[in-house]
Design an enzyme around this catalytic site. Structure first.
Site, PDB file in Angstrom:
ATOM      1  N   ARG A  16       0.845  -1.200   0.000  1.00 38.56           N
ATOM      2  CA  ARG A  16       0.000   0.000   0.000  1.00 38.56           C
ATOM      3  C   ARG A  16       0.882   1.252   0.000  1.00 38.56           C
ATOM      4  O   ARG A  16       1.015   1.930  -1.007  1.00 38.56           O
ATOM      5  CB  ARG A  16      -0.935   0.003   1.234  1.00 38.56           C
ATOM      6  CG  ARG A  16      -2.122   0.955   1.114  1.00 38.56           C
ATOM      7  CD  ARG A  16      -1.822   2.422   1.355  1.00 38.56           C
ATOM      8  NE  ARG A  16      -1.276   2.676   2.686  1.00 38.56           N
ATOM      9  CZ  ARG A  16      -0.789   3.838   3.061  1.00 38.56           C
ATOM     10  NH1 ARG A  16      -0.761   4.868   2.219  1.00 38.56           N
ATOM     11  NH2 ARG A  16      -0.286   4.004   4.275  1.00 38.56           N
ATOM     12  N   HIS A 207       4.819   3.530  13.161  1.00 40.51           N
ATOM     13  CA  HIS A 207       5.131   3.578  11.736  1.00 40.51           C
ATOM     14  C   HIS A 207       6.251   4.603  11.593  1.00 40.51           C
ATOM     15  O   HIS A 207       6.003   5.809  11.687  1.00 40.51           O
ATOM     16  CB  HIS A 207       3.876   3.980  10.948  1.00 40.51           C
ATOM     17  CG  HIS A 207       4.095   4.073   9.480  1.00 40.51           C
ATOM     18  ND1 HIS A 207       3.411   3.293   8.572  1.00 40.51           N
ATOM     19  CD2 HIS A 207       4.925   4.846   8.735  1.00 40.51           C
ATOM     20  CE1 HIS A 207       3.804   3.590   7.339  1.00 40.51           C
ATOM     21  NE2 HIS A 207       4.716   4.536   7.423  1.00 40.51           N
ATOM     22  N   HIS A 209       9.885   6.162   9.792  1.00 40.78           N
ATOM     23  CA  HIS A 209      10.600   6.319   8.527  1.00 40.78           C
ATOM     24  C   HIS A 209      12.104   6.370   8.764  1.00 40.78           C
ATOM     25  O   HIS A 209      12.558   6.638   9.871  1.00 40.78           O
ATOM     26  CB  HIS A 209      10.126   7.594   7.834  1.00 40.78           C
ATOM     27  CG  HIS A 209       8.727   7.500   7.303  1.00 40.78           C
ATOM     28  ND1 HIS A 209       8.199   8.415   6.441  1.00 40.78           N
ATOM     29  CD2 HIS A 209       7.753   6.586   7.519  1.00 40.78           C
ATOM     30  CE1 HIS A 209       6.951   8.072   6.136  1.00 40.78           C
ATOM     31  NE2 HIS A 209       6.658   6.973   6.794  1.00 40.78           N
ATOM     32  N   CYS A 240       7.030   8.665   1.172  1.00 38.25           N
ATOM     33  CA  CYS A 240       7.213   9.995   0.590  1.00 38.25           C
ATOM     34  C   CYS A 240       8.641  10.522   0.620  1.00 38.25           C
ATOM     35  O   CYS A 240       8.876  11.630   1.109  1.00 38.25           O
ATOM     36  CB  CYS A 240       6.337  11.031   1.299  1.00 38.25           C
ATOM     37  SG  CYS A 240       4.595  10.696   1.161  1.00 38.25           S
ATOM     38  N   ASN A 249      10.206   4.845   4.047  1.00 36.72           N
ATOM     39  CA  ASN A 249       9.855   3.957   5.148  1.00 36.72           C
ATOM     40  C   ASN A 249      11.059   3.162   5.631  1.00 36.72           C
ATOM     41  O   ASN A 249      12.003   2.915   4.875  1.00 36.72           O
ATOM     42  CB  ASN A 249       8.790   2.961   4.670  1.00 36.72           C
ATOM     43  CG  ASN A 249       7.398   3.561   4.687  1.00 36.72           C
ATOM     44  OD1 ASN A 249       6.950   4.046   5.712  1.00 36.72           O
ATOM     45  ND2 ASN A 249       6.725   3.534   3.548  1.00 36.72           N
TER      46      ASN A 249
END
Lengths: 301, 301
Positions: A16, A207, A209, A240, A249
């Protein structure tokens, strides 16, 4: 003395969050082939696609086919789809999805810029989804939990008030997201401890990065603060990154390597997982930002 | 609860460990220009060059000129040179160097492969240097302290016995080096605590690589275990990366960013340091593996 958990739930978001950030359309069979490799390696939690409007994100135009195929092929998999609204949630449900990711930013300005809604409007929409589709599980992705392009540092109070409101609506899981990749281990430590103190019963994920190279340092801080659920992406895809060479990520394979080498179980086989990484390099994006795709392999470590 | 020190001594090794790994000869004025930028940014500890035989490492053929110029231009700088033997140590001393790095591997097999000496022979050579040049300070670089290409995992006992022997000879500082970039935070935590317990008085540094993406995670573990001296390299240069895209040393600018953002002082100005990184990109190596050369800049974080 470093104390760490025995096991971690890895939540793979590459199909995703990773694919979504790739301009050129990835043919549906290629997407499914990567997902098959991920599952074969032992991935048990997967954000498979996003039910957004295909005009907004053409890459996700095949969400229904991806979701339905994954549901049929991998019945034991915990599969999640991102949905932005009730329409998306209904479509996801029709394709066999029973758990959604719903994004609200801790920063009001970022929420407005990202989805043209105030936080309150976003939460009202979420209430509409929860009431319309009973039994649908919801993961709150608390975006910009650590930093925001408009505010800079995001105060913990903005995050905890969002979490509180979302829990009242009935979300099942909270994920604190470092949307722009600027969290530090100290911030992770402080925010996780605050959220866990205020809401001890809620399953809490991170989550993170690797934009500034702190992906695994922040993971370590999260582990030390008691978090055992981490969202990561195959090859480090997504998140991004803005410039060529910039990391996005945290790469799942980098995290698996660190966890396994410290004796933390994930249920995933790293060698098999690296085959999924290779497939991504060959068919999706040649230049990956994760480290294990390039690192030497040594025995007996 | 994460507890961290107030300040850290950054030991810049780019001009030695970084440049040494670059095939094409970097003109001496270009080397000196990078060093000038580093010092202008606030670097106070620098491994400037290596007095090895120019046939072995042609890149370091200008060691005498680099060392003498740096000594003349930057009198307040703590400047160190790597030397492999007494000949190198004498040359370094003649150029105004008063502190050397001397490498011995914890792993006997690696020491033999690297410098064709047993550990005991290496330590005997070190004793010869210390006796021949009184007043010369010595940093022991304990190579392969965490992993070895031949042994795999390196047991702590191999490291502590090396440190003990070197301290008896009179080294002033011990640096535990993750030569092949495979250390984990758990290993760093355990080894640092063991070394600090056994040898509480010795200044202890860490030299960590980012090969597997754990550079800053290992730095964090080191900080938590009480280490306040870290060797890092401008742009992430060096550290023997083997494949294109593979990371080597932990990039100084990545560590500075993490430290400063957590309120840990280094005396270095990150923006000014990034000018040195830019110069390295322009004149030495266009593709750097550190993250901050590519990451967006945000305000108020």
């Amino acid at each position: 003395m470093l104390t760490l958990p025995d096991k971690v739930d890895v939540f793979e978001v590459g199909p995703r969050d990773g694919f979504q950030n790739i301009k050129e359309f990835i043919p549906t069979p290629a997407k499914l082939a990567v997902i098959d490799k991920l599952v074969a390696a032992g991935v048990r939690n997967l954000e498979a696609t996003s039910f957004v409007h295909p005009k907004a994100i053409p890459q996700m135009a095949d969400a229904a086919e991806v979701a339905a195929t994954v549901a049929a092929r991998h019945p034991g998999l915990r599969k999640v789809a991102l949905v932005p609204n009730l329409t998306g949630a209904r479509k996801a449900y029709e394709c066999g999805i029973r758990e959604i990711t719903y994004v609200v930013s801790a920063s009001e300005k970022h929420n407005l810029a990202n989805i043209n809604r105030t936080r309150e409007q976003s939460l009202a929409d979420l209430r509409g989804i929860v009431e319309a589709i009973p039994g649908l599980r919801v993961r709150l992705a608390a975006a910009t939990s650590f930093g925001c392009p408009f505010l800079g540092r995001v105060e913990a109070g903005l995050v905890t008030s969002l979490v509180e409101a979302a829990l009242r609506i009935g979300v099942d899981t909270v994920v604190l997201c470092d949307t722009i990749g600027v969290a530090t281990p100290l911030q992770v430590d402080r925010l996780v401890r605050e959220v866990r103190t205020l809401f001890p019963a809620v399953p809490l994920g991170l989550h993170l990065h690797d934009t500034q190279g702190m992906g695994l340092a922040n993971t370590l801080a999260g582990l030390e603060a008691g978090v055992t659920m981490f969202e990561t992406s195959v090859g480090g895809l997504g998140g991004c990154p803005f410039a060529p060479g910039a990391a996005g990520n945290t790469a799942t394979e980098d995290m698996l390597n660190m966890l396994h080498r410290m004796g933390i179980a994930t249920g995933i086989d790293l060698d098999a997982y690296l085959e999924a990484v290779r497939l991504v390099k060959e068919t999706v994006q040649p230049a990956l930002t994760g480290h294990m795709a390039y690192a030497c392999k040594y025995e007996n470590l």
